[in-house]
Design an enzyme around this catalytic site. Structure first.
Site, PDB file in Angstrom:
ATOM      1  N   ASP A  20      -1.310 -12.400 -25.581  1.00  0.00           N
ATOM      2  CA  ASP A  20      -0.888 -11.933 -24.251  1.00  0.00           C
ATOM      3  C   ASP A  20      -1.917 -11.001 -23.611  1.00  0.00           C
ATOM      4  OD1 ASP A  20       2.194 -12.808 -23.937  1.00  0.00           O
ATOM      5  OD2 ASP A  20       1.785 -12.285 -26.028  1.00  0.00           O
ATOM      6  N   HIS A  22      -3.434 -11.767 -20.683  1.00  0.00           N
ATOM      7  CA  HIS A  22      -3.052 -11.834 -19.268  1.00  0.00           C
ATOM      8  C   HIS A  22      -4.241 -11.547 -18.338  1.00  0.00           C
ATOM      9  CE1 HIS A  22       1.341 -12.381 -19.517  1.00  0.00           C
ATOM     10  NE2 HIS A  22       1.243 -11.717 -20.653  1.00  0.00           N
ATOM     11  N   ASP A  60      -0.905 -16.982 -23.498  1.00  0.00           N
ATOM     12  CA  ASP A  60      -1.021 -16.156 -22.288  1.00  0.00           C
ATOM     13  C   ASP A  60      -2.368 -15.455 -22.209  1.00  0.00           C
ATOM     14  OD1 ASP A  60       1.399 -16.917 -21.294  1.00  0.00           O
ATOM     15  OD2 ASP A  60       2.448 -15.052 -21.738  1.00  0.00           O
ATOM     16  N   ASN A 128       3.517 -19.303 -21.814  1.00  0.00           N
ATOM     17  CA  ASN A 128       4.331 -19.738 -20.682  1.00  0.00           C
ATOM     18  C   ASN A 128       3.668 -19.431 -19.346  1.00  0.00           C
ATOM     19  OD1 ASN A 128       4.892 -16.936 -21.466  1.00  0.00           O
ATOM     20  ND2 ASN A 128       6.334 -16.928 -19.769  1.00  0.00           N
ATOM     21  N   HIS A 129       2.686 -18.522 -19.318  1.00  0.00           N
ATOM     22  CA  HIS A 129       1.983 -18.224 -18.073  1.00  0.00           C
ATOM     23  C   HIS A 129       0.858 -19.214 -17.795  1.00  0.00           C
ATOM     24  CE1 HIS A 129       3.474 -14.218 -16.628  1.00  0.00           C
ATOM     25  NE2 HIS A 129       4.032 -14.255 -17.826  1.00  0.00           N
ATOM     26  N   HIS A 217       4.692 -18.981 -29.432  1.00  0.00           N
ATOM     27  CA  HIS A 217       4.812 -18.209 -28.193  1.00  0.00           C
ATOM     28  C   HIS A 217       6.175 -18.502 -27.579  1.00  0.00           C
ATOM     29  CE1 HIS A 217       2.813 -16.003 -24.823  1.00  0.00           C
ATOM     30  NE2 HIS A 217       3.789 -16.586 -24.134  1.00  0.00           N
ATOM     31  N   HIS A 245       4.207 -13.729 -26.870  1.00  0.00           N
ATOM     32  CA  HIS A 245       5.126 -13.652 -25.742  1.00  0.00           C
ATOM     33  C   HIS A 245       5.834 -12.305 -25.642  1.00  0.00           C
ATOM     34  CE1 HIS A 245       7.631 -14.960 -22.464  1.00  0.00           C
ATOM     35  NE2 HIS A 245       8.728 -14.728 -23.145  1.00  0.00           N
ATOM     36  N   HIS A 247       5.897  -8.425 -25.575  1.00  0.00           N
ATOM     37  CA  HIS A 247       4.821  -7.499 -25.226  1.00  0.00           C
ATOM     38  C   HIS A 247       4.843  -6.197 -26.023  1.00  0.00           C
ATOM     39  CE1 HIS A 247       3.275  -9.197 -21.149  1.00  0.00           C
ATOM     40  NE2 HIS A 247       3.523 -10.157 -22.027  1.00  0.00           N
TER      41      HIS A 247
END
Length: 708
Positions: A20, A22, A60, A128-129, A217, A245, A247
């Site tokens: 993650d 991002h 992610d 998922n992002h 995830h 996933h 955080h």
């Protein structure tokens, strides 16, 4: 947990673990815009200094499904800087790479490519992002994989059965079976686990000698009855699960008492929500594996912006705050300022020992004003900290715990449903849609579509920016219902049609797999629709030039109003790139060209065109865009509804109001279209088969309308 010595030898795997990241989160923010890129560089720098064998990412990597050019460029720049070099890779792959990387055009690990010089391989699943979407089901990781900078694995293309085949790695006498599963909607994956449709394949030889590492995830904490994946669903032969996933950083492996494997939750490397879980110190992990033993070393991230959070309950301080005091609001504001100043002092002391940490911290003060208190102006309060805090607009969050009471269904709206999300609760769009329709009044209940299907479409509209998702689902379900009624030879009576539609809807709700297939088909059509629009945009300039030339030939339709001379009915809602074009010119140019194969191809869709939602359209606007068509909840009967669908499409193609002086000229144009125009008529509106002997309860009126 079994431990090993940290000394490096030829039998020890060293794996850097992170999830993650991002990339691109708040990239346009003047203060926080570069946070994700700086932290990625720190993560890769740790991998290079520790001379790891490979990097394992848990999804992610990108914050958005379609990252910007700046985000992709910065990512490529960092990967090329830290992951390419002359240092040899010390492990080998024993499994069939064509199976492990079956979705890639280059189905082999990047460090074995003779055209590349990779020193630190990266293995990553999607989250998922940044999951695969679009007509070709591509994601941002596929770009990095095609460039040879990352190995994308764990992708499942089947929705009926998932077989997870491991990547088999060997270094000296240590062997690792690396399993991966990219993000899948939790409810669907939950159902597949329950139905025994998920299988983790094991090596045929010496299966007990492998260290089994699984990266996933999904939701780990329970957000609903089936909106998470229980750890008990996973096989007990796994040694370590790396869970993405979530955080909150819980990177120290914890053992599942039932399945006996360990779970490590690295958490995110950037604060993406001002919630308690994000305030925990961020870490990445350095995993040592030798034989069947492992050791997880925590590495604190120094470039992450600090986040301090505190809660205040005003009712807990009756000696300080009295709701009846006229100056109580000023007292609350002064108290909040003291709390914020205290958090700023703590953040400053923490930063003194770490010069790499960003200067401005993230501050969050949640104030519960239950008990008759009134909130003060948050904007005026935030102006005092614009130069000292990275999130001045979000420092104060007022909330109030409301008493549970019976409410009228008519008071339910999306605004009230969304409210808890700002208080740190996870609430999904499809849950909002389902809850709204289930608790709404009977007159606004869905009578044709299902709540689940509509929720999935709204989710695609919001998260993946599929602007045609809702529209395509409505059309798809309508066409399927019409075909069902035709096959059942239902009498054209309102009561019988209502009953058949109700039975059909209930049968679809019970068959969840069929419903998922319907949603996927509608989303595929929406993506194909977008692809066609892209082609139309690219060709719009050439078409404008051709239309301009046709205007000069003295076409008799040039004098018609643009709204009356549309040519084909598809010109209204299809070409986004053709906005501003004179529709009369478009109509005349089509007639001048005649019925070409290209025109037939572009009009081959079997439903009535509806205007495409604008780019900045809201969810509710997307529903309103369907109003020109008969709605599912209108007072008209179903027979009238289906009848109008057929009639409207026939009228769109050939009926046009023209001045009487131009009738003869239009007649000659119409006759020149001849047989082709009548044939293309069947490809518009609802696509019933043209079987003259088959009973059709909706055909008689439409036929008479065409005859007139």
């Amino acid at each position: 947990m079994s431990t090993i010595n940290s000394q490096d030898d030829e039998d020890t795997f060293k794996i850097l673990i992170a999830t993650d990241i991002h990339l691109g989160y708040l990239e346009k923010d003047p203060v926080r815009g570069n946070d994700t890129f700086v932290t990625l560089n720190e993560i890769l720098d740790h991998a290079q200094k520790n001379e790891v064998d490979f990097i394992l990412l848990g999804g992610d990597l990108f914050h958005e499904n379609k990252p910007s050019r700046k985000t992709v460029h910065s990512c490529l720049e960092s990967l090329r800087k830290y992951c390419m070099g002359d240092r040899p890779v010390q492990f080998e792959i024993l499994s069939d790479q064509a199976v492990n990387f079956h979705c890639s055009k280059f189905p082999w690990v990047n460090y074995q490519d003779e055209n590349l010089n990779i020193s630190i391989p990266i293995f990553s699943i999607h989250g998922n992002h940044d999951d695969p979407t679009g007509a070709d089901a591509l994601c941002a990781l596929d770009i990095l994989s095609c460039a040879g900078l990352l190995n994308h694995f764990g992708r499942s293309t089947s929705v009926e059965k998932i077989d997870i085949s491991p990547i088999l790695l060997r270094k000296g006498r240590t062997k690792i079976a690396l399993y991966g599963l990219g993000a899948i909607p939790d409810e669907r994956l939950y159902r597949m686990f329950v139905n025994k449709q998920v299988t983790m394949l094991r090596p045929k030889e010496d299966e007990d000698s492998w260290f089994n590492l699984f990266v996933i995830h999904q939701n780990r904490s329970k957000h609903g009855a089936t909106n998470y994946i229980p750890e008990q669903f996973l096989d007990d032969f796994i040694n370590l699960v790396v869970w993405g996933h979530e955080h909150e950083c819980k990177i120290a492996p914890s053992q599942n008492e039932q399945q006996r494997f360990y779970v490590s939750q690295p958490g995110s490397s950037v604060v993406t929500s001002l919630s308690p879980g994000e305030s925990v110190k961020k870490h990445i992990g350095l995993l040592h594996v030798k034989g069947k033993k492992m050791k997880m070393q925590k590495i604190a991230l120094e470039t992450v912006r600090t986040f301090h959070m505190e809660d205040i309950v005003l009712a807990d301080h009756p000696d300080l705050f009295n709701p009846d005091n006229p100056k109580v609001t000023q007292a609350i504001q002064a108290f909040c300022m003291e709390k914020v100043e205290l958090m700023l002092d703590n953040a400053e002391r923490e930063r003194l020992g770490n010069p790499r940490q960003p200067e401005k911290p993230l501050i969050r003060l949640r104030v519960d004003y239950t008990g008759g208190f009134e909130p003060f102006s948050v904007h005026r309060f935030s102006q005092k900290y614009v130069d000292r805090v990275a999130n001045p607009k979000d420092i104060i969050h007022f909330f109030r715990h409301r008493e549970q009471k019976e409410k009228d269904d008519s008071d339910l709206n999306f605004g009230k449903l969304v409210r808890p999300a700002s208080e740190g609760m996870t609430l999904r769009v499809e849950d909002l849609v389902k809850q709204y329709f289930q608790t709404a009044e009977k007159k606004v209940q869905l009578s044709l579509l299902t709540e689940r299907g509509m929720g999935e479409a709204v989710q695609e509209f919001v998260d993946k920016e599929e602007k045609d998702a809702i529209e395509e689902l409505v059309k798809f379900q309508l066409e399927k219902t019409q075909r069902f009624l035709k096959e059942r030879r239902t009498d054209a009576e309102e009561e019988k049609i209502d009953e058949e539609v109700r039975k059909f809807r209930e049968s679809r709700k019970k068959n969840t797999e069929e419903e998922d297939e319907e949603v996927r088909e509608a989303m595929t059509r929406a993506r194909a629709h977008r692809s066609e629009d892209t082609v139309l945009v690219a060709a719009s300039s050439d078409e404008e030039l051709m239309d301009t030339g046709m205007k000069g030939t003295g076409d008799s339709d040039d004098g018609l109003p643009a709204t009356l001379s549309r040519g084909s009915g598809r010109a209204r809602g299809r070409a986004r790139g053709a906005r501003g074009q004179n529709s009369a010119a478009r109509g005349s140019s089509r007639r001048g060209r005649g019925s070409t194969s290209q025109e037939t191809a572009t009009s081959s869709r079997t439903y009535k065109p509806v205007s495409v939602p604008a780019k900045n359209m809201s969810v509710m606007d997307a529903f309103r865009s369907l109003k020109p068509e008969p709605t599912l909840n209108s007072s008209k009967s179903y027979s009238e509804f289906f009848q109008e669908t057929i009639d409207d499409d026939s009228d769109l193609e050939d009926i046009s109001i023209v001045p009487s002086s131009k009738v003869n000229q239009r007649l000659s144009t119409t006759s020149s279209r001849g047989k082709t125009g009548s044939q293309s008529q069947t490809s518009r509106g609802v696509d019933f088969e043209s079987d003259e002997d088959e009973f059709d309860p909706f055909k008689s009126t439409a036929t008479s309308r065409r005859t007139k």
